[in-house]
Design an enzyme around this catalytic site. Structure first.
Site, short mmCIF file in Angstrom:
data_model
loop_
_atom_site.label_atom_id
_atom_site.label_comp_id
_atom_site.label_asym_id
_atom_site.label_seq_id
_atom_site.Cartn_x
_atom_site.Cartn_y
_atom_site.Cartn_z
N MET A 295 32.12 33.38 35.38
CA MET A 295 32.63 32.26 36.45
C MET A 295 33.50 31.18 35.98
SD MET A 295 29.68 31.39 39.09
CE MET A 295 28.58 32.56 39.67
N CYS A 296 34.35 31.17 34.96
CA CYS A 296 35.33 30.07 34.56
C CYS A 296 34.70 29.88 33.14
CB CYS A 296 35.33 29.02 35.32
SG CYS A 296 35.50 29.19 37.18
N ARG A 297 35.76 29.21 32.26
CA ARG A 297 35.10 28.60 30.96
C ARG A 297 36.16 27.42 30.99
NH1 ARG A 297 30.85 30.66 28.67
NH2 ARG A 297 30.58 29.94 30.60
N ASN B 200 38.35 36.11 32.70
CA ASN B 200 38.70 35.02 33.26
C ASN B 200 40.24 35.11 33.62
OD1 ASN B 200 35.84 33.38 33.41
ND2 ASN B 200 36.11 34.19 31.28
#
Lengths: 277, 277, 277, 277
Positions: free
Chosen positions: C1-3, C40
């Site tokens: 869910m995002c980096r 992502n």
């Protein structure tokens, strides 16, 4: 390096083809299992036949999994002949003119694979394209050049012969440039009535390709399966990877062969490139 | 059919060049006054020199007037040599690879105008491109083909001669195809040090082109003008249409001529295409 | 869910931060190893400080791995304080206004994680935002609402206290709605001078977060490492996952803690939400 | 500030509605004659009823004039109830969630105009939206807030009353904030069977709005007109500006009035906002 799906049969909503299957093409855009890359997020395209002789084509540079317009279309377009493709670029720009399927008149074309060292052989291949077709080339991919070569070699009259001559040329030009394995890929093309699907690579290790089992057979095995009941007897899918794990539903297309989905009996035949004279 | 701006001088924020002028390029994207179309909304591009020898290029298919990233960049990029272009497509697809400026090594190139009946002459012109340069062509515009022809004819050594030979070829090929007025346009090209700007059309009715008056002269007339005080003595703009109505600030480039913005004295000379031998 | 990635130190080209590391953020956009999703690809954003007090922000809905403009920017923008984020949407639309980092005045904010059942609690949380700040909210994510709540609770004066009060509110509202674990995530925020980075989740199983070892120590271990020699003594990275496998370079931020990267000695402290009175 | 078109009648290809007319909505995207801006290039949207009860919506941030997918759709989608909208942003971001028409269940809604000083009154208006509907709001425009207020006030039961109450609230809130003329605009909304179209502004100087003359009358005047022969007797268009200059074809909707396009006799009635109690 891309995944695709070709469907011929009773008219279905795109949603049934693109979103409903467990391992749908949309799912494959994030989680491909048999492709070279897990992610196929460099754009996509869908072509279908409907209102007119000329197929419609919707293409986007967004990943298929997050494109809301595709979801809307899928719920409102119904067609009996659909080609869909998700892209993983091998270097050429992510732009609509590089998304598959490509179109010429009534014909659609899509490809998973590549012409090796394409930048080195591109000029020579482009020169072999019929000058009357040349101005129609809009993008910069190997796949589109390949399509216009096939058209040059008579795709509209005899698809297997035209593809054999095209790959023959690609291999010949590639080898002149010292390329060991010039061609790799699976191809689907259609005139709106039949679908021709090819699996071939110079190295003999081609990208995966499967076709669906005869619907009557499947219905007998799975009498409760809702979608199978809705499908007509003629329905056939050709896909880069199975859309689910229904036992008995998927059959691998053998190396160096091609199939024809058509009115009457479908066919599966060996494929051999035809080198230039 | 496009508007552009080229700047050379003391390093400025892109904001000063692109947004601050009363009739800025951004304003021209919605309200061009001298262009063929009022709206230039089919993408845009900005190229500038800074951190490295190779210029940076930012391109978008969005209209310039509503692109937020351009506004952000404009407030944070400072450069002493900038080319900016807003596009009104004459038919080729709206995609980044068709946005100007085009780049090859240290060189940038942009164009406002067209090669008449480009689809009919494209193949012949593409064949004339140096095979070593051919693989670098990414888009499908006449302007990019034109750039690679100019590179083929020695742009990096003698820009005016290379452009003269290129337009000579374009006119020759066009006339063979029965085109009365094969070329139309203004061009700017730079190697990161000098800018060459051309105004020419086969018909003798070229797109508009202006250059700014010497900054020292303008400062003497407008001692209160804030931006003029900030500009170095060498600052020069070449633009498709004046960026405002400051009296005395803008001078039309005459028909069939080219200018060079360079260290030392800038030049303005007559331009004549050079037909193929 | 995002980096995400946050950098503070001597000015570097974005290229050094975003593209050069073996497991760079760009690589993580296709091949995240510690994230919830491998891919992502739902847009990205980069914020940096440079020409003015207000940071610049570049955001795109394209996947980071195929965005050509980002590559251009990376080669031409140099900054000593950078926040970068790649997004995997948890449902809210893929649009620039939903890309991180979010900005308010001199402040930037980014987040990896989520407010559980955000649609159910959104209205109540939005009502708690300072009415003077409310009109600035442009997107629809939980992360942006979170940012404006933190601003409401005094982020600009005391970031750890403001984040503690915000998460306290989120947990309180969530639990009122029957949510067991209302908050999950890592956060980075900066005023252009210091960076505050938080790792916390209601469940005690937070998204991964790492900070880089003191550069002087690393240089002693790796005297041949080129980038380390170029980095100033103060350089510090905080990242969702290590950018490579250099032994000794990366240290996990403990559960329920926050760090401050600042002039002088950096700090690492425990973090506890502060429930509403 | 936007242009729109609503069609009800025998199923037509979108192409007949969007591209074929001389001064089509596509043409208006570049060359609006009666709008506030010549260019309406900040995205567009089309909603239509077809395969299911829920209308399909295609939205894009590209200008309508250069969107190839719209052209493809237009040639392949046929519908008897269509809403189409081209946008000229008044400041809110260009993103799909800000494109009209907006959808809730079977309902579509589009708007040309604005709520004056929307940022100042937005919070108060959003608070008035039914909390059960609140989570559905995805974008940031005044038009979408307006739609959800109308739904809150009973749009699905009595559209004219709901719109009267909504504008009444908008005017009341605006005036409390010192806005002289709080509302401006034309609106179209539909449940898939009837279309309600409103023309009203607090100042009494509303955006232009026209409805087409009864098809039987037009056919009698223009017996040779090809499209008129194809249209059913019930066909009706409501448009921001006439799609051509066919004499007798277009009738201005009077100030402060609304029309209903429905099975049986269409209606045209006066419209008065209803202030909150």
């Amino acid at each position: 390096m891309c995944r695709w799906l070709a469907y011929s049969g009773s008219p279905l909503l795109l949603d049934d083809l693109l979103y409903q299957p467990a391992h749908s093409l949309i799912d494959q855009s994030l989680h491909s299992e048999l492709g070279v890359e897990t992610t196929n997020g460099d754009g996509f395209g869908v072509g279908w036949y409907g209102e007119s002789d000329i197929p419609a084509v919707y293409k986007s540079t967004e990943p298929a999994w997050n494109d809301r317009n595709l979801r809307e279309l899928a719920r409102s377009v119904r067609s009996g002949l659909v080609l869909a493709h998700i892209r993983a670029s091998t270097g050429t720009p992510v732009q609509q003119t590089n998304c598959h399927p490509f179109r010429h008149g009534r014909w659609l074309w899509m490809h998973n694979g590549s012409i090796a060292r394409f930048q080195d052989v591109k000029r020579e291949l482009m020169l072999a394209v019929d000058p009357a077709l040349y101005p129609e080339i809009e993008g910069s991919t190997d796949s589109e050049t390949f399509f216009f070569l096939a058209l040059t070699f008579g795709l509209e009259d005899d698809p297997p012969a035209a593809v054999a001559r095209t790959i023959g040329l690609v291999e010949s030009v590639g080898r002149k440039h010292g390329v060991e394995h010039p061609f790799q890929g699976t191809i689907a093309t259609t005139d709106g009535e039949s679908i021709w699907a090819f699996r071939y690579s110079s190295e003999g290790k081609s990208r995966s390709l499967f076709f669906s089992t005869d619907v009557r057979t499947l219905r007998a095995i799975y009498p409760e399966h809702e979608l199978l009941q809705r499908l007509g007897d003629e329905a056939r899918l050709v896909v880069s990877e199975p859309l689910g794990d229904l036992k008995g539903a998927w059959n691998e297309v053998p190396e160096s062969s091609y199939g024809v989905v058509q009115a009457g009996q479908d066919e599966l035949r060996p494929f051999t490139p035809r080198p230039p004279a």
